[in-house]
Write an enzyme that holds these catalytic residues in place. Structure first.
Site, PDB file in Angstrom:
ATOM      1  N   HIS A 172      10.026  -2.161   8.360  1.00  0.00           N
ATOM      2  CA  HIS A 172      11.305  -2.874   8.200  1.00  0.00           C
ATOM      3  C   HIS A 172      11.640  -3.690   9.439  1.00  0.00           C
ATOM      4  O   HIS A 172      12.178  -4.789   9.353  1.00  0.00           O
ATOM      5  CB  HIS A 172      12.452  -1.880   7.973  1.00  0.00           C
ATOM      6  CG  HIS A 172      12.662  -1.500   6.534  1.00  0.00           C
ATOM      7  ND1 HIS A 172      12.936  -2.420   5.552  1.00  0.00           N
ATOM      8  CD2 HIS A 172      12.649  -0.293   5.922  1.00  0.00           C
ATOM      9  CE1 HIS A 172      13.092  -1.793   4.384  1.00  0.00           C
ATOM     10  NE2 HIS A 172      12.909  -0.494   4.584  1.00  0.00           N
ATOM     11  N   HIS A 179       7.063   3.274   7.153  1.00  0.00           N
ATOM     12  CA  HIS A 179       7.994   2.516   6.315  1.00  0.00           C
ATOM     13  C   HIS A 179       9.111   1.882   7.153  1.00  0.00           C
ATOM     14  O   HIS A 179       9.418   0.694   6.994  1.00  0.00           O
ATOM     15  CB  HIS A 179       8.575   3.456   5.243  1.00  0.00           C
ATOM     16  CG  HIS A 179       9.509   2.795   4.291  1.00  0.00           C
ATOM     17  ND1 HIS A 179       9.182   2.532   2.981  1.00  0.00           N
ATOM     18  CD2 HIS A 179      10.777   2.348   4.456  1.00  0.00           C
ATOM     19  CE1 HIS A 179      10.213   1.942   2.395  1.00  0.00           C
ATOM     20  NE2 HIS A 179      11.192   1.823   3.261  1.00  0.00           N
ATOM     21  N   GLU A 180       9.717   2.677   8.040  1.00  0.00           N
ATOM     22  CA  GLU A 180      10.855   2.158   8.821  1.00  0.00           C
ATOM     23  C   GLU A 180      10.400   1.147   9.873  1.00  0.00           C
ATOM     24  O   GLU A 180      11.084   0.148  10.109  1.00  0.00           O
ATOM     25  CB  GLU A 180      11.636   3.304   9.481  1.00  0.00           C
ATOM     26  CG  GLU A 180      12.236   4.325   8.519  1.00  0.00           C
ATOM     27  CD  GLU A 180      12.994   3.738   7.335  1.00  0.00           C
ATOM     28  OE1 GLU A 180      13.529   2.617   7.435  1.00  0.00           O
ATOM     29  OE2 GLU A 180      13.054   4.403   6.283  1.00  0.00           O
ATOM     30  N   GLY A 217      15.531   7.760   5.393  1.00  0.00           N
ATOM     31  CA  GLY A 217      15.535   6.905   6.562  1.00  0.00           C
ATOM     32  C   GLY A 217      16.095   5.539   6.246  1.00  0.00           C
ATOM     33  O   GLY A 217      16.171   5.137   5.073  1.00  0.00           O
ATOM     34  N   CYS A 241      12.591   2.758  -1.414  1.00  0.00           N
ATOM     35  CA  CYS A 241      13.311   2.093  -0.327  1.00  0.00           C
ATOM     36  C   CYS A 241      14.760   1.874  -0.748  1.00  0.00           C
ATOM     37  O   CYS A 241      15.003   1.469  -1.881  1.00  0.00           O
ATOM     38  CB  CYS A 241      12.640   0.747  -0.024  1.00  0.00           C
ATOM     39  SG  CYS A 241      13.447  -0.185   1.287  1.00  0.00           S
ATOM     40  N   LEU A 242      15.696   2.129   0.162  1.00  0.00           N
ATOM     41  CA  LEU A 242      17.116   1.936  -0.167  1.00  0.00           C
ATOM     42  C   LEU A 242      17.426   0.476  -0.485  1.00  0.00           C
ATOM     43  O   LEU A 242      18.414   0.186  -1.142  1.00  0.00           O
ATOM     44  CB  LEU A 242      17.994   2.409   1.003  1.00  0.00           C
ATOM     45  CG  LEU A 242      17.940   3.908   1.315  1.00  0.00           C
ATOM     46  CD1 LEU A 242      18.854   4.245   2.477  1.00  0.00           C
ATOM     47  CD2 LEU A 242      18.306   4.734   0.095  1.00  0.00           C
ATOM     48  N   GLN A 299      18.299  -3.367   7.572  1.00  0.00           N
ATOM     49  CA  GLN A 299      18.747  -3.150   6.186  1.00  0.00           C
ATOM     50  C   GLN A 299      20.267  -3.213   6.048  1.00  0.00           C
ATOM     51  O   GLN A 299      20.783  -3.360   4.944  1.00  0.00           O
ATOM     52  CB  GLN A 299      18.252  -1.792   5.668  1.00  0.00           C
ATOM     53  CG  GLN A 299      16.752  -1.754   5.456  1.00  0.00           C
ATOM     54  CD  GLN A 299      16.331  -0.395   4.925  1.00  0.00           C
ATOM     55  OE1 GLN A 299      16.046   0.510   5.692  1.00  0.00           O
ATOM     56  NE2 GLN A 299      16.302  -0.250   3.616  1.00  0.00           N
TER      57      GLN A 299
END
Ligand code: NI
Length: 166
Positions: free
Chosen positions: A139, A135-136, A46, A93-94, A51
Site C-alpha cells: 500500500h 500487503h501493507e 491492518g 483489503c479494506l 488508505q
C-alpha cells in the site's frame, strides 16, 4: 478515537508512492490511533495511512483484530529485508470490500521498521503476519493486492466488485 473513511479501489490516491516520516509528532500519534480505530471498526487485520488519504509510510497491523493488545504492530518507513518460502491463501483489503482472492505470498517475512523514537528494529512474521507485512507495505508503494493478477482475472474481479457495490 476516530474512525476515518477508507478510500476504495479506483481512487488515484491509493496508487501514489508515500513519503518517509521524519520527526515523530503528536499528530502522528493521533494518526496511528485513528488507523487502529479504523482497522478494528472494519474488522481488518491492518491498514496503511494512504488508505485514509495520508501519503506517509505508516501502517498498522493487528492479526488478532483487537483481541490481543500485544499483537499491535506499528510500521514506520518499513522495508521488507528478506523472505522465505511461500503460502497460498485468501487475501482481502479494506479498500476493496467484499473481495477475497487467493494470492501467493512468502511464508516468512523480515521487515525493517523505524520506531516512534527513531530507532530501527527488525520484525519477523509468519503466516498471516507475513502476508499482512507484504500487503501493507505494498500500500505504501501504491500497490493493491489485485494488481498481482493478470488482466483477465483482474477484469473478473472488477466486475464482481462493481456488481456488489452498485
Ligand atoms: Ni489493503
Amino acid at each position: 478515537m476516530a474512525v476515518r473513511p477508507v478510500l476504495t479501489w479506483g481512487d488515484p490516491r491509493l496508487k501514489t508512492n508515500s513519503s518517509d516520516v521524519g520527526d515523530w509528532t503528536p499528530e502522528l500519534d493521533q494518526l496511528v490511533a485513528d488507523l487502529f480505530d479504523t482497522a478494528y471498526a472494519e474488522e481488518g487485520v491492518g491498514i496503511a495511512a494512504p488508505q485514509i488519504g495520508v501519503n506517509l509510510n505508516i501502517a498498522v497491523i493487528d492479526v488478532s483484530s483487537g483481541g490481543d493488545p500485544g499483537a499491535k504492530i506499528l510500521l514506520i518507513n518499513p522495508e521488507v529485508v528478506r523472505t522465505e518460502g511461500s503460502q497460498v491463501g485468501q487475501e482481502g483489503c479494506l479498500s476493496i470490500p467484499g473481495i477475497h482472492e487467493v494470492l501467493e505470498r512468502p511464508q516468512k517475512v523480515w521487515v525493517k521498521t523505524r520506531t516512534r523514537e527513531g530507532e530501527w528494529v527488525e520484525l519477523e512474521g509468519e503466516d498471516l503476519l507475513a502476508r499482512a507485512f507484504c500487503h501493507e507495505i505494498d500500500h505504501l508503494r501504491g500497490r493493491l493486492f489485485v494488481e498481482y493478477f493478470g488482466p483477465v482475472k483482474r477484469q473478473i474481479i472488477q466486475r464482481k466488485y462493481a456488481k456488489q457495490t452498485r
